[in-house]
Design a protein around this motif. Structure first.
Motif, mmCIF file in Angstrom:
data_model
loop_
_atom_site.group_PDB
_atom_site.id
_atom_site.type_symbol
_atom_site.label_atom_id
_atom_site.label_comp_id
_atom_site.label_asym_id
_atom_site.label_seq_id
_atom_site.Cartn_x
_atom_site.Cartn_y
_atom_site.Cartn_z
ATOM 1 N N GLY A 175 1.724 0.243 0.693
ATOM 2 C CA GLY A 175 0.815 0.614 1.776
ATOM 3 C C GLY A 175 0.732 2.113 2.002
ATOM 4 N N SER A 176 1.875 2.793 1.928
ATOM 5 C CA SER A 176 1.857 4.247 2.147
ATOM 6 C C SER A 176 1.088 4.976 1.050
ATOM 7 C CB SER A 176 3.292 4.766 2.234
ATOM 8 O OG SER A 176 3.995 4.484 1.036
ATOM 9 N N VAL A 177 1.247 4.538 -0.201
ATOM 10 C CA VAL A 177 0.515 5.180 -1.304
ATOM 11 C C VAL A 177 -0.979 4.882 -1.187
ATOM 12 C CG1 VAL A 177 0.255 5.296 -3.813
ATOM 13 C CG2 VAL A 177 2.528 5.126 -2.806
ATOM 14 N N LYS A 178 -1.324 3.677 -0.828
ATOM 15 C CA LYS A 178 -2.734 3.325 -0.641
ATOM 16 C C LYS A 178 -3.394 4.248 0.380
ATOM 17 C CE LYS A 178 -2.899 -1.693 -1.559
ATOM 18 N NZ LYS A 178 -4.232 -1.799 -2.178
ATOM 19 N N LEU A 179 -2.762 4.358 1.552
ATOM 20 C CA LEU A 179 -3.352 5.168 2.612
ATOM 21 C C LEU A 179 -3.295 6.661 2.293
ATOM 22 C CD1 LEU A 179 -1.949 3.264 5.725
ATOM 23 C CD2 LEU A 179 -4.206 3.067 4.681
ATOM 24 N N GLY A 180 -2.245 7.078 1.586
ATOM 25 C CA GLY A 180 -2.129 8.496 1.272
ATOM 26 C C GLY A 180 -3.157 8.980 0.260
ATOM 27 N N LEU A 181 -3.448 8.161 -0.758
ATOM 28 C CA LEU A 181 -4.408 8.575 -1.786
ATOM 29 C C LEU A 181 -5.844 8.211 -1.422
ATOM 30 C CD1 LEU A 181 -2.375 7.722 -5.012
ATOM 31 C CD2 LEU A 181 -2.689 9.940 -3.903
ATOM 32 N N GLY A 208 -17.668 8.971 -12.972
ATOM 33 C CA GLY A 208 -16.678 9.857 -13.574
ATOM 34 C C GLY A 208 -15.667 10.403 -12.591
ATOM 35 N N SER A 209 -15.871 10.165 -11.295
ATOM 36 C CA SER A 209 -14.943 10.682 -10.297
ATOM 37 C C SER A 209 -13.789 9.720 -10.099
ATOM 38 C CB SER A 209 -15.670 10.902 -8.964
ATOM 39 O OG SER A 209 -14.755 11.209 -7.936
ATOM 40 N N ALA A 210 -12.633 10.252 -9.706
ATOM 41 C CA ALA A 210 -11.471 9.415 -9.419
ATOM 42 C C ALA A 210 -11.587 8.735 -8.061
ATOM 43 C CB ALA A 210 -10.197 10.240 -9.475
ATOM 44 N N GLU A 211 -12.513 9.170 -7.227
ATOM 45 C CA GLU A 211 -12.774 8.577 -5.913
ATOM 46 C C GLU A 211 -11.539 8.578 -5.021
ATOM 47 O OE1 GLU A 211 -15.771 7.737 -4.990
ATOM 48 O OE2 GLU A 211 -16.697 8.025 -6.949
ATOM 49 N N LEU A 212 -10.776 9.660 -5.072
ATOM 50 C CA LEU A 212 -9.575 9.793 -4.260
ATOM 51 C C LEU A 212 -9.880 10.469 -2.925
ATOM 52 C CD1 LEU A 212 -7.032 10.904 -7.023
ATOM 53 C CD2 LEU A 212 -7.136 8.675 -5.883
ATOM 54 N N PHE A 213 -9.008 10.230 -1.957
ATOM 55 C CA PHE A 213 -9.080 10.839 -0.633
ATOM 56 C C PHE A 213 -10.454 10.626 0.013
ATOM 57 C CE2 PHE A 213 -6.409 13.512 -3.435
ATOM 58 C CZ PHE A 213 -5.159 13.165 -2.915
ATOM 59 N N ALA A 214 -10.951 9.416 -0.139
ATOM 60 C CA ALA A 214 -12.261 9.080 0.407
ATOM 61 C C ALA A 214 -12.179 7.972 1.452
ATOM 62 C CB ALA A 214 -13.211 8.667 -0.722
ATOM 63 N N GLY A 215 -10.995 7.682 1.935
ATOM 64 C CA GLY A 215 -10.837 6.671 2.969
ATOM 65 C C GLY A 215 -10.648 5.255 2.450
ATOM 66 N N GLY A 216 -10.435 5.089 1.144
ATOM 67 C CA GLY A 216 -10.222 3.758 0.595
ATOM 68 C C GLY A 216 -8.754 3.331 0.642
ATOM 69 N N ASP A 217 -8.503 2.132 0.172
ATOM 70 C CA ASP A 217 -7.121 1.622 0.149
ATOM 71 C C ASP A 217 -6.935 0.696 -1.057
ATOM 72 O OD1 ASP A 217 -8.778 -0.408 0.988
ATOM 73 O OD2 ASP A 217 -7.460 -1.101 2.598
ATOM 74 N N ILE A 218 -7.316 1.192 -2.236
ATOM 75 C CA ILE A 218 -7.375 0.336 -3.412
ATOM 76 C C ILE A 218 -6.329 0.680 -4.470
ATOM 77 C CG2 ILE A 218 -8.936 1.657 -4.918
ATOM 78 C CD1 ILE A 218 -9.474 -1.979 -3.818
ATOM 79 N N PHE A 219 -5.647 1.804 -4.324
ATOM 80 C CA PHE A 219 -4.771 2.327 -5.369
ATOM 81 C C PHE A 219 -3.362 2.518 -4.824
ATOM 82 C CE2 PHE A 219 -3.243 6.142 -7.853
ATOM 83 C CZ PHE A 219 -3.231 5.551 -9.098
ATOM 84 N N PRO A 220 -2.377 1.753 -5.276
ATOM 85 C CA PRO A 220 -2.376 0.743 -6.345
ATOM 86 C C PRO A 220 -2.887 -0.614 -5.870
ATOM 87 C CG PRO A 220 -0.185 0.985 -5.451
ATOM 88 C CD PRO A 220 -1.024 1.999 -4.741
ATOM 89 N N LEU A 223 -0.797 0.593 -11.932
ATOM 90 C CA LEU A 223 0.118 1.083 -10.910
ATOM 91 C C LEU A 223 0.682 -0.070 -10.069
ATOM 92 C CD1 LEU A 223 1.178 3.872 -10.085
ATOM 93 C CD2 LEU A 223 -0.453 3.834 -8.193
ATOM 94 N N GLY A 224 -0.104 -1.113 -9.862
ATOM 95 C CA GLY A 224 0.390 -2.272 -9.131
ATOM 96 C C GLY A 224 1.501 -2.978 -9.876
ATOM 97 N N TRP A 225 1.359 -3.113 -11.189
ATOM 98 C CA TRP A 225 2.439 -3.720 -11.987
ATOM 99 C C TRP A 225 3.721 -2.900 -11.863
ATOM 100 C CZ3 TRP A 225 -1.333 -4.411 -16.635
ATOM 101 C CH2 TRP A 225 -1.975 -5.665 -16.519
ATOM 102 N N ALA A 226 3.589 -1.581 -11.975
ATOM 103 C CA ALA A 226 4.767 -0.711 -11.883
ATOM 104 C C ALA A 226 5.387 -0.767 -10.491
ATOM 105 C CB ALA A 226 4.384 0.726 -12.241
ATOM 106 N N ALA A 227 4.557 -0.796 -9.452
ATOM 107 C CA ALA A 227 5.081 -0.826 -8.077
ATOM 108 C C ALA A 227 5.852 -2.111 -7.810
ATOM 109 C CB ALA A 227 3.928 -0.675 -7.088
ATOM 110 N N GLY A 228 5.303 -3.253 -8.234
ATOM 111 C CA GLY A 228 6.007 -4.513 -8.021
ATOM 112 C C GLY A 228 7.305 -4.592 -8.797
ATOM 113 N N LEU A 229 7.296 -4.097 -10.043
ATOM 114 C CA LEU A 229 8.510 -4.130 -10.859
ATOM 115 C C LEU A 229 9.591 -3.231 -10.280
ATOM 116 C CD1 LEU A 229 9.860 -5.238 -13.375
ATOM 117 C CD2 LEU A 229 8.828 -3.381 -14.698
ATOM 118 N N LEU A 230 9.200 -2.089 -9.725
ATOM 119 C CA LEU A 230 10.184 -1.202 -9.116
ATOM 120 C C LEU A 230 10.891 -1.878 -7.939
ATOM 121 C CD1 LEU A 230 8.419 2.295 -9.133
ATOM 122 C CD2 LEU A 230 10.442 1.609 -10.429
ATOM 123 N N ILE A 231 10.148 -2.658 -7.167
ATOM 124 C CA ILE A 231 10.749 -3.347 -6.019
ATOM 125 C C ILE A 231 11.766 -4.378 -6.492
ATOM 126 C CG2 ILE A 231 10.242 -4.919 -4.111
ATOM 127 C CD1 ILE A 231 7.579 -3.401 -3.800
#
Length: 278
Positions: free
Chosen positions: A100-106, A118-130, A185-193
């Motif tokens: 949740g923190s990474v989603k809201l931060g990015l 072609g844009s990464a669409e970061l820091f635009a108010g979304g919550d999709i990554f990871p 990134l979602g696969w990596a985040a879940g595996l880290l937990i």
């Protein structure tokens, strides 16, 4: 934490960081995201859409948490331990905080809401990554393998959870709800937990001991209350109830016989008469 687990944790952390940097710098990974999005897999294979709409539910936090909690609750009852449920709670707490923190931060926007090709669409108010669907599928189904009691069950459950998590992640890419980098990134985040859960075991053991001690104290208080004799209600100004012992039988009281028993009386003989002229 074994050496193998530590090595996996370090490698997964490096992979996690590499994905974040690649998206932040708009590298070839972002270009690949756009190519897959413009390819529109859901239009290329529309016959899969109906099935995958249901399959992706295996990554939703609510339904999967209820199903896994029901199974682990049964295991806790059978094994007389709270560890399975506490492990699930700790894993979900770590998942919500870290992802949740990474989603809201990015603040990345999803493919359906992208604004510039072609844009990464970061820091635009979304919550999709990871991808929360993907990370949740890894954690909720992987916790079953983590809590397995035999090596054979652990192998089978690990393979099953990996297949489910892989399928859920690719399904979100097919449906166009996530970029491919979100899923990675979602696969990596879940595996880290899952890899970090052994560090939480001392806290889980302490929490279990305190919960069981609290349960025992409450049970003892309840048993003490049941031992108390309830007092009878007394009206205002009325006589208070007292204890009246049974009165002993008087010594001169006649002994009563049982009803229905007939008293035997001696038979009366008639006087013998002598006949005249005997």
């Amino acid at each position: 934490m074994t050496r193998t687990r530590l090595a996996l944790f370090g490698g997964t952390s490096a992979f996690y960081l590499a994905i974040v940097v690649a998206v932040l710098l708009s590298t070839w990974l972002v270009t690949l995201d756009w190519k897959i999005m413009l390819f529109r897999p859901y239009q290329q294979w529309p016959e899969l859409h109906a099935f995958l709409d249901y399959y992706v539910v295996l990554g939703q936090r609510g339904p999967t948490a209820v199903m896994v909690a029901a199974w682990l609750g049964w295991r806790s009852w059978r094994q007389h331990t709270l560890r399975p449920l506490l492990c699930l709670g700790a894993a979900l707490l770590l998942l919500n905080v870290s992802v949740g923190s990474v989603k809201l931060g990015l603040g990345r926007l999803g493919p359906h809401y992208a604004t510039q090709i072609g844009s990464a669409e970061l820091f635009a108010g979304g919550d999709i990554f990871p991808s929360g669907h993907t990370a949740n599928a890894v954690v909720t189904w992987g916790i079953l393998a983590y809590l397995a009691t035999t090596p054979r069950a652990r192998r089978y459950l690990s393979a099953l959870s990996a297949v489910v998590a892989l399928g859920v992640g690719l399904t979100t890419v097919y449906l166009g709800t996530h970029w491919l980098s979100d899923v990675l990134l979602g696969w990596a985040a879940g595996l880290l937990i899952l890899l970090a859960l052994p560090w939480c075991e001392p806290v889980i053991a302490l929490a279990e001991a305190r919960i069981l001690a609290l349960r025992d104290r409450l049970g003892e208080r309840l048993r003490d209350r049941r031992r108390l004799v309830p007092s009878l209600p007394v009206a205002s100004g009325g006589p208070r109830p007292g204890y009246h012992p049974p009165r002993p039988a008087a010594a001169d009281e006649p002994v009563r016989e049982t009803v229905g028993v007939a008293r035997r009386t001696p038979a009366t003989r008639a006087p013998a008469t002598r006949g005249a002229g005997g």
